[in-house]
Design a protein around this motif. Sequence first.
Motif, PDB file in Angstrom:
ATOM      1  N   ARG A   8       0.734  -1.166  -0.093  1.00 31.58           N
ATOM      2  CA  ARG A   8      -0.121   0.185   0.062  1.00 31.58           C
ATOM      3  C   ARG A   8       0.835   1.345   0.018  1.00 31.58           C
ATOM      4  N   GLU A  36      -1.511  -1.145  -3.724  1.00 29.01           N
ATOM      5  CA  GLU A  36      -3.026  -0.301  -3.537  1.00 29.01           C
ATOM      6  C   GLU A  36      -2.445   1.220  -3.212  1.00 29.01           C
ATOM      7  N   THR A  38      -3.085   5.179  -2.724  1.00 34.51           N
ATOM      8  CA  THR A  38      -4.155   6.189  -2.381  1.00 34.51           C
ATOM      9  C   THR A  38      -3.417   7.615  -2.815  1.00 34.51           C
ATOM     10  N   ALA A  68      -9.104  12.956 -10.759  1.00 34.46           N
ATOM     11  CA  ALA A  68      -9.917  11.551 -10.802  1.00 34.46           C
ATOM     12  C   ALA A  68      -9.812  10.762 -12.079  1.00 34.46           C
ATOM     13  N   LYS A  72      -7.266   7.374 -12.243  1.00 35.10           N
ATOM     14  CA  LYS A  72      -7.934   5.927 -12.841  1.00 35.10           C
ATOM     15  C   LYS A  72      -7.105   5.411 -13.925  1.00 35.10           C
ATOM     16  N   ALA A  77      -6.031   3.079  -6.286  1.00 34.91           N
ATOM     17  CA  ALA A  77      -7.377   2.601  -5.895  1.00 34.91           C
ATOM     18  C   ALA A  77      -8.205   3.772  -5.223  1.00 34.91           C
ATOM     19  N   ASN A  78      -7.501   4.673  -4.848  1.00 36.66           N
ATOM     20  CA  ASN A  78      -8.193   6.046  -4.076  1.00 36.66           C
ATOM     21  C   ASN A  78      -7.843   7.003  -4.323  1.00 36.66           C
ATOM     22  N   CYS A  79      -8.299   8.224  -4.566  1.00 42.45           N
ATOM     23  CA  CYS A  79      -8.241   9.687  -4.814  1.00 42.45           C
ATOM     24  C   CYS A  79      -9.158  10.433  -3.876  1.00 42.45           C
ATOM     25  N   ILE A  80      -8.203  10.993  -3.046  1.00 41.53           N
ATOM     26  CA  ILE A  80      -8.873  11.806  -1.846  1.00 41.53           C
ATOM     27  C   ILE A  80      -8.648  13.247  -1.984  1.00 41.53           C
ATOM     28  N   HIS A 106      -5.851   3.908   5.992  1.00 41.82           N
ATOM     29  CA  HIS A 106      -5.190   3.336   4.573  1.00 41.82           C
ATOM     30  C   HIS A 106      -3.907   2.475   5.014  1.00 41.82           C
TER      31      HIS A 106
END
Length: 244
Positions: A8, A36, A38, A68, A72, A77-80, A106
């Motif tokens: 991660r 993963e 983020t 975003a 992708k 996996a995540n976009c904050i 995370h």
Amino acid sequence: MNNYIPERAMFIFAHPDDIEFSVAGTAAKWASHGCENTYVVITDGNVGSHEPGMTREQIGQIRRQEQAAAAKVAGAANCIFLGFDDGSLEPTLTLRKKLVKLIRKHKPNAVVCGDPNMFFRGERLNHPDHRAAGRAALDAVFPASEMRLLYPEFEAEGITPHKVNFVYVVTDENLNHYEDVSESLDTKWLALKAHKSQIGDKDYSDRLRDRAATIGKQVGLAYAEAFRRFTVTPLPQQNGEKSA
């Protein structure tokens, strides 16, 4: 450990497109090998337009959408988005607390961020938001994210302290780690292209390739991204770490 792939990783940067211009090759490579990722984008880049009639709200929304899409493309996996204002970022305790919560939630093995001490990038001035974001990220990583008695209210949400293993700092000085991005350089360009409001019709592919080639030449790689890497918490000797 140049072939190390975190399970991660968290990329903490000030603006939409900061990741794509600097470290998206590493991000895309790690993601393709099962990491993963983020992305944490602290500001919305909401003053990043010279277009007449454009408002802060409009450009902020556009830039979130672009980021975003870029995330992708690179397999994040995540976009904050934290929603801070562009151009006035400071490494406050409020920001640190938000980042600590995300790190604990995370649980990244690796955190990637900018250099809080870098005022210049070659012949260019470095954006003050970049320095502020780097300072906030490093202060959140250590010691805040691992201190049980700091922010104990998070535990009521099941969010427990976490020790990060490595920090990868994007800088031009004291480099000690190089990521081979030969397999992911094209993906980096595709991700950057998502930021249409910033790059328009400009083709940055040669610029990205030339920079990666220049960095790679220093260590015998075709294309690379460079970091100053710090070990915060050593990995266990028997940890089954992934390799590229």
